[in-house]
Design a protein around this motif. Sequence first.
Motif, PDB file in Angstrom:
ATOM      1  N   UNK A 213      67.601 -64.678   3.580  1.00  0.00           N
ATOM      2  CA  UNK A 213      67.272 -65.525   2.557  1.00  0.00           C
ATOM      3  C   UNK A 213      68.640 -66.053   1.743  1.00  0.00           C
ATOM      4  N   UNK A 214      68.874 -67.332   1.460  1.00  0.00           N
ATOM      5  CA  UNK A 214      70.156 -67.736   1.022  1.00  0.00           C
ATOM      6  C   UNK A 214      70.093 -68.193  -0.636  1.00  0.00           C
ATOM      7  N   UNK A 215      70.863 -67.908  -1.284  1.00  0.00           N
ATOM      8  CA  UNK A 215      70.673 -68.586  -2.766  1.00  0.00           C
ATOM      9  C   UNK A 215      72.256 -68.772  -3.158  1.00  0.00           C
ATOM     10  N   UNK A 216      72.344 -69.698  -4.162  1.00  0.00           N
ATOM     11  CA  UNK A 216      73.567 -70.167  -4.675  1.00  0.00           C
ATOM     12  C   UNK A 216      74.073 -68.921  -6.152  1.00  0.00           C
ATOM     13  N   UNK A 217      74.553 -68.196  -5.587  1.00  0.00           N
ATOM     14  CA  UNK A 217      74.916 -66.885  -6.511  1.00  0.00           C
ATOM     15  C   UNK A 217      76.265 -67.185  -7.486  1.00  0.00           C
ATOM     16  N   UNK A 218      76.310 -67.458  -8.446  1.00  0.00           N
ATOM     17  CA  UNK A 218      77.341 -67.908  -9.458  1.00  0.00           C
ATOM     18  C   UNK A 218      77.859 -66.938 -10.560  1.00  0.00           C
ATOM     19  N   UNK A 219      79.204 -66.629 -10.534  1.00  0.00           N
ATOM     20  CA  UNK A 219      79.583 -65.708 -11.329  1.00  0.00           C
ATOM     21  C   UNK A 219      79.615 -66.211 -12.835  1.00  0.00           C
ATOM     22  N   UNK A 220      79.263 -65.288 -13.756  1.00  0.00           N
ATOM     23  CA  UNK A 220      79.054 -65.619 -15.103  1.00  0.00           C
ATOM     24  C   UNK A 220      80.303 -66.029 -15.786  1.00  0.00           C
ATOM     25  N   UNK A 221      81.461 -65.649 -15.361  1.00  0.00           N
ATOM     26  CA  UNK A 221      82.756 -66.085 -15.835  1.00  0.00           C
ATOM     27  C   UNK A 221      83.099 -67.635 -15.514  1.00  0.00           C
ATOM     28  N   UNK A 222      82.471 -68.071 -14.389  1.00  0.00           N
ATOM     29  CA  UNK A 222      82.495 -69.340 -13.957  1.00  0.00           C
ATOM     30  C   UNK A 222      81.739 -70.291 -14.831  1.00  0.00           C
ATOM     31  N   UNK A 223      80.727 -69.788 -15.166  1.00  0.00           N
ATOM     32  CA  UNK A 223      79.436 -70.577 -15.973  1.00  0.00           C
ATOM     33  C   UNK A 223      80.206 -70.861 -17.322  1.00  0.00           C
ATOM     34  N   UNK A 224      80.801 -69.659 -18.023  1.00  0.00           N
ATOM     35  CA  UNK A 224      81.270 -69.891 -19.357  1.00  0.00           C
ATOM     36  C   UNK A 224      82.585 -70.748 -19.376  1.00  0.00           C
TER      37      UNK A 224
END
Length: 321
Positions: A213-224
């Motif tokens: 199963x595939x998800x778009x995992x994004x690191x919180x440091x990129x989000x902020x």
Amino acid sequence: MIVVTGAAGFIASCLVSRLNAANFNDIVVVDNFSVAKKLPNVEGKKIKEFVDRHDFFTWLDKNYEDVEFIFHLGARTDTTETNLDVLNLLNLDYSKKMWNACCEYQIPLVYASSAATYGSGTLGYDDDESIISLLRPLNAYGESKNDFDIWALEQTAKPFFWAGLKFFNVYGPNEYHKGRMASVVMHAFNSIKESGRLTLFRSHNPDYEDGKQMRDFVYVKDVVDVMYWLMHHRKNSGIYNLGSGEARTFLDLAFNTFTAMGADINIDFKDTPEDIRDKYQYYTQANMAKLKSIGYDKPFHTLEEGIQDYVQNYLLPGTYL
């Protein structure tokens, strides 16, 4: 002053750290601070004032002239929540009130939407505002977020700058309090630490092998980093995806967590719980072209880089961002 709602939570507390790192120290944090397990997220940060979420609009009426920007990240984020009254109160009605206040006082606004709005992904994962009213989320949480996106787009009165961010699968420090709703990375770390093994959900979709199963995992440091950039950009209002732009498998995530911990790989599978099985997303991948088109060009962490930083600098030592 910069206002951050949901400030004792995961993403918002990391945003406060990002703002402090850039010498923004007049931060007004808004949340329900009676939830003790979240309080470590705000300890040690440079904060001007703590405001209970129930008192915020009264506070804003008195202090709006000093408010430069609002990040509205507070919400009921439990994707298994079925109480529509709670979701409407915290995710829809509160957000409408925030929007209207930002219009009245001409304060720029960034608010949290969610990739849960895309549902099964039959319409893709493009942040095209013309299809938002056609999206069919798979759970009540996603519906509450999509309902607000639809409402915001319908408004004739808008803040002079606003952005709704569809967060994909965010992981990283300061999510210790989230329990079942914590990222798979954190659950994997805890399982490996306790037992030396990891159990993933079995696939119930013939198009996907177990663990694929595939998800778009994004690191919180990129989000902020994106939110910090938008605070300075203040143009091109609209709704934007916020993911890494790359779908990865749960096996990728598991292998990288074992590697970051220096542990031998030991994985098995169990059935997906029935209460979420028919609402399970087997594939998500954010189309990030829209954000890039307005000038955001900072590279995102790869899954390998993000997990290594998270595990080695936060989970293993038990520290906060």
